[in-house]
Design a protein around this motif. Structure first.
Motif, PDB file in Angstrom:
ATOM      1  N   ILE A  70      53.190  36.412  54.599  1.00  0.00           N
ATOM      2  CA  ILE A  70      53.954  37.647  54.404  1.00  0.00           C
ATOM      3  C   ILE A  70      53.836  38.547  55.628  1.00  0.00           C
ATOM      4  CG2 ILE A  70      54.135  39.742  53.004  1.00  0.00           C
ATOM      5  CD1 ILE A  70      53.266  38.012  50.601  1.00  0.00           C
ATOM      6  N   ASP A  71      52.664  38.598  56.242  1.00  0.00           N
ATOM      7  CA  ASP A  71      52.503  39.384  57.471  1.00  0.00           C
ATOM      8  C   ASP A  71      53.405  38.862  58.584  1.00  0.00           C
ATOM      9  OD1 ASP A  71      50.729  41.144  56.383  1.00  0.00           O
ATOM     10  OD2 ASP A  71      48.952  40.338  57.365  1.00  0.00           O
ATOM     11  N   HIS A  72      53.536  37.557  58.686  1.00  0.00           N
ATOM     12  CA  HIS A  72      54.425  36.985  59.710  1.00  0.00           C
ATOM     13  C   HIS A  72      55.867  37.431  59.482  1.00  0.00           C
ATOM     14  CE1 HIS A  72      56.243  34.201  62.537  1.00  0.00           C
ATOM     15  NE2 HIS A  72      57.030  33.766  61.568  1.00  0.00           N
ATOM     16  N   SER A  73      56.195  37.719  58.254  1.00  0.00           N
ATOM     17  CA  SER A  73      57.541  38.166  57.932  1.00  0.00           C
ATOM     18  C   SER A  73      57.714  39.673  58.097  1.00  0.00           C
ATOM     19  CB  SER A  73      57.873  37.774  56.487  1.00  0.00           C
ATOM     20  OG  SER A  73      59.146  38.242  56.107  1.00  0.00           O
ATOM     21  N   TYR A  77      52.552  45.228  62.572  1.00  0.00           N
ATOM     22  CA  TYR A  77      51.370  45.079  63.424  1.00  0.00           C
ATOM     23  C   TYR A  77      51.279  43.679  64.040  1.00  0.00           C
ATOM     24  CZ  TYR A  77      49.743  49.516  61.547  1.00  0.00           C
ATOM     25  OH  TYR A  77      49.637  50.847  61.215  1.00  0.00           O
ATOM     26  N   GLN A  78      52.151  42.762  63.604  1.00  0.00           N
ATOM     27  CA  GLN A  78      52.190  41.417  64.169  1.00  0.00           C
ATOM     28  C   GLN A  78      53.314  41.366  65.209  1.00  0.00           C
ATOM     29  OE1 GLN A  78      50.056  38.953  63.459  1.00  0.00           O
ATOM     30  NE2 GLN A  78      48.962  40.165  61.932  1.00  0.00           N
ATOM     31  N   PRO A  79      52.994  41.210  66.485  1.00  0.00           N
ATOM     32  CA  PRO A  79      54.006  41.309  67.553  1.00  0.00           C
ATOM     33  C   PRO A  79      55.216  40.396  67.363  1.00  0.00           C
ATOM     34  CG  PRO A  79      51.803  41.267  68.491  1.00  0.00           C
ATOM     35  CD  PRO A  79      51.643  40.964  67.034  1.00  0.00           C
ATOM     36  N   HIS A  80      55.020  39.198  66.816  1.00  0.00           N
ATOM     37  CA  HIS A  80      56.112  38.241  66.700  1.00  0.00           C
ATOM     38  C   HIS A  80      56.621  38.079  65.271  1.00  0.00           C
ATOM     39  CE1 HIS A  80      55.310  37.289  70.853  1.00  0.00           C
ATOM     40  NE2 HIS A  80      54.060  36.981  70.556  1.00  0.00           N
ATOM     41  N   SER A  81      56.335  39.040  64.421  1.00  0.00           N
ATOM     42  CA  SER A  81      56.812  38.972  63.044  1.00  0.00           C
ATOM     43  C   SER A  81      58.332  39.057  63.011  1.00  0.00           C
ATOM     44  CB  SER A  81      56.213  40.110  62.216  1.00  0.00           C
ATOM     45  OG  SER A  81      56.668  41.365  62.689  1.00  0.00           O
ATOM     46  N   GLN A  85      61.048  41.160  65.335  1.00  0.00           N
ATOM     47  CA  GLN A  85      62.159  40.494  66.012  1.00  0.00           C
ATOM     48  C   GLN A  85      63.468  41.233  65.744  1.00  0.00           C
ATOM     49  OE1 GLN A  85      62.402  36.188  65.375  1.00  0.00           O
ATOM     50  NE2 GLN A  85      60.174  36.107  65.103  1.00  0.00           N
ATOM     51  N   PHE A  86      63.665  41.629  64.489  1.00  0.00           N
ATOM     52  CA  PHE A  86      64.874  42.393  64.163  1.00  0.00           C
ATOM     53  C   PHE A  86      64.895  43.725  64.900  1.00  0.00           C
ATOM     54  CE2 PHE A  86      66.889  45.769  61.737  1.00  0.00           C
ATOM     55  CZ  PHE A  86      68.190  45.277  61.614  1.00  0.00           C
ATOM     56  N   ASN A  87      63.773  44.424  64.901  1.00  0.00           N
ATOM     57  CA  ASN A  87      63.731  45.744  65.543  1.00  0.00           C
ATOM     58  C   ASN A  87      63.945  45.673  67.049  1.00  0.00           C
ATOM     59  OD1 ASN A  87      63.353  47.092  63.121  1.00  0.00           O
ATOM     60  ND2 ASN A  87      61.113  47.038  63.250  1.00  0.00           N
TER      61      ASN A  87
END
Length: 348
Positions: A70-73, A77-81, A85-87
């Motif tokens: 869920i954090d990856h999504s 705070y996760q740079p490559h989440s 990516q959307f932001n």
């Protein structure tokens, strides 16, 4: 997805030290089962998962894996989440977690006439509640708020299949106001799939429950609240027993700053650009699931007591019950609640 708790939060009386899974023998009815408690840190807060099972094999590692997915999504705070990516690009192919959260966010946005809006990220950062801090402290300049408002609004989001698009460059999203409740329900569904029928899931004070505890009673959670008229904030313990439902709390004590005699909290009004600064201390919401409760606690705290209770009465279709704790004009601490919440709230 960081939320900071305080004593007014819905809570369980357990001290968390590290990620652990404990097993205690207990007897429920005629079948011998184990009370298993898995505890840890995730999403900037704690989590506690308690369940009954005859199988004592630990689910700790699988629960921790769910948090990572869920954090990856959804974690800022996760740079490559996926959310980052959307932001950065204004477009992303969502996984199932992000799809469900965005869908629910758009639903809540429409249901509350825009009071819940995940495009508040620029305002969250402007007010100093984001991952990075602005160059100034305190209330942002009025012209900065005005310059940010053209990028706020779910009308600038489009979903086509599993792809999320920003219709305007500079539009960014922050799902912190809903993702924690979603995570609670994801863990609940995982336990359901594992054949567990009696459990309580608590992620940073947002909870869901199913079935019964080892005493074969509904799972009980404490709601700390000041007594009506109390100005010392000394809490009176109340109990809510959860029956296949979720509970979430939003308050002005989680992340805030004081300027003068006014407290500004991290909940941002997307219609005005202002941080929460009304007389509400907290609102606790009961719903069919924690995802739904978490989606509506922020809009309800922004509405205020009178408007919020009226809105709840007009919209029984959402299945929400709520408890408000607020400061009255004479400075005393008061509470107000929907009829059904009042019937559910038991004094300890």
């Amino acid at each position: 997805m960081k939320k900071i708790l305080s004593r007014l939060s819905v809570f369980l009386l357990i001290l968390l030290i590290a990620n652990v899974c404990r097993v205690s023998a207990a007897t429920a009815d005629t079948a011998r089962v184990q009370l298993i408690s898995c505890e840890g840190k995730a999403q900037g807060t704690y989590y506690i998962v308690k369940y009954l099972s005859a199988d004592t094999a630990s689910l700790q590692s699988r629960i921790d894996s769910l948090f990572k997915v869920i954090d990856h999504s959804l974690s800022l705070y996760q740079p490559h989440s996926l959310i980052n990516q959307f932001n950065e690009t204004g477009k992303v192919n969502m996984d199932e977690h992000m799809q469900r959260v965005v869908e629910k966010a758009l639903f809540a946005n429409k249901a509350t006439a825009g009071l819940f809006d995940i495009t508040v990220k620029p305002l969250v950062y402007l007010w100093g509640f984001g991952v990075t801090k602005p160059s100034f402290k305190g209330i942002p300049p009025a012209d900065s708020i005005k310059a940010t408002m053209p990028y706020i609004g779910s009308r600038y989001l489009r979903v086509k299949g599993n792809t999320l698009f920003a219709l305007k460059k500079g539009v960014q999203i922050d799902c912190n106001g809903i993702a924690q409740g979603y995570t609670v329900d994801v863990i609940g569904r995982f336990l359901d799939a594992a054949g567990i029928r009696d459990y309580l899931v608590d992620v940073g004070g947002e909870l869901c429950a199913r079935g019964y505890n080892v005493q074969h009673k509904r799972w009980s959670v404490g709601v700390e609240r000041p007594s009506p008229g109390d100005t010392t904030y000394e809490p009176v313990q109340g109990i809510v027993r959860l029956a296949a439902e979720g509970i979430a709390t939003s308050g002005n004590y989680r992340r805030f700053f004081d300027q003068g005699k006014t407290r500004f909290a991290h909940t941002i009004n997307p219609l005005t650009g202002e941080a929460l600064h009304n007389n509400i201390i907290s609102v606790t919401v009961l719903a069919k699931d924690c995802f739904t409760a978490d989606a509506f606690d922020n809009p309800l705290i922004l509405m205020g007591v009178t408007e919020g209770l009226q809105w709840l009465e007009k919209h029984p279709e959402y299945g929400l019950e709520a408890l408000y704790i607020y400061r009255a004009k004479d400075g005393t601490i008061q509470e107000a609640y929907t009829k059904q919440f009042g019937l559910r709230l038991l004094n300890n």
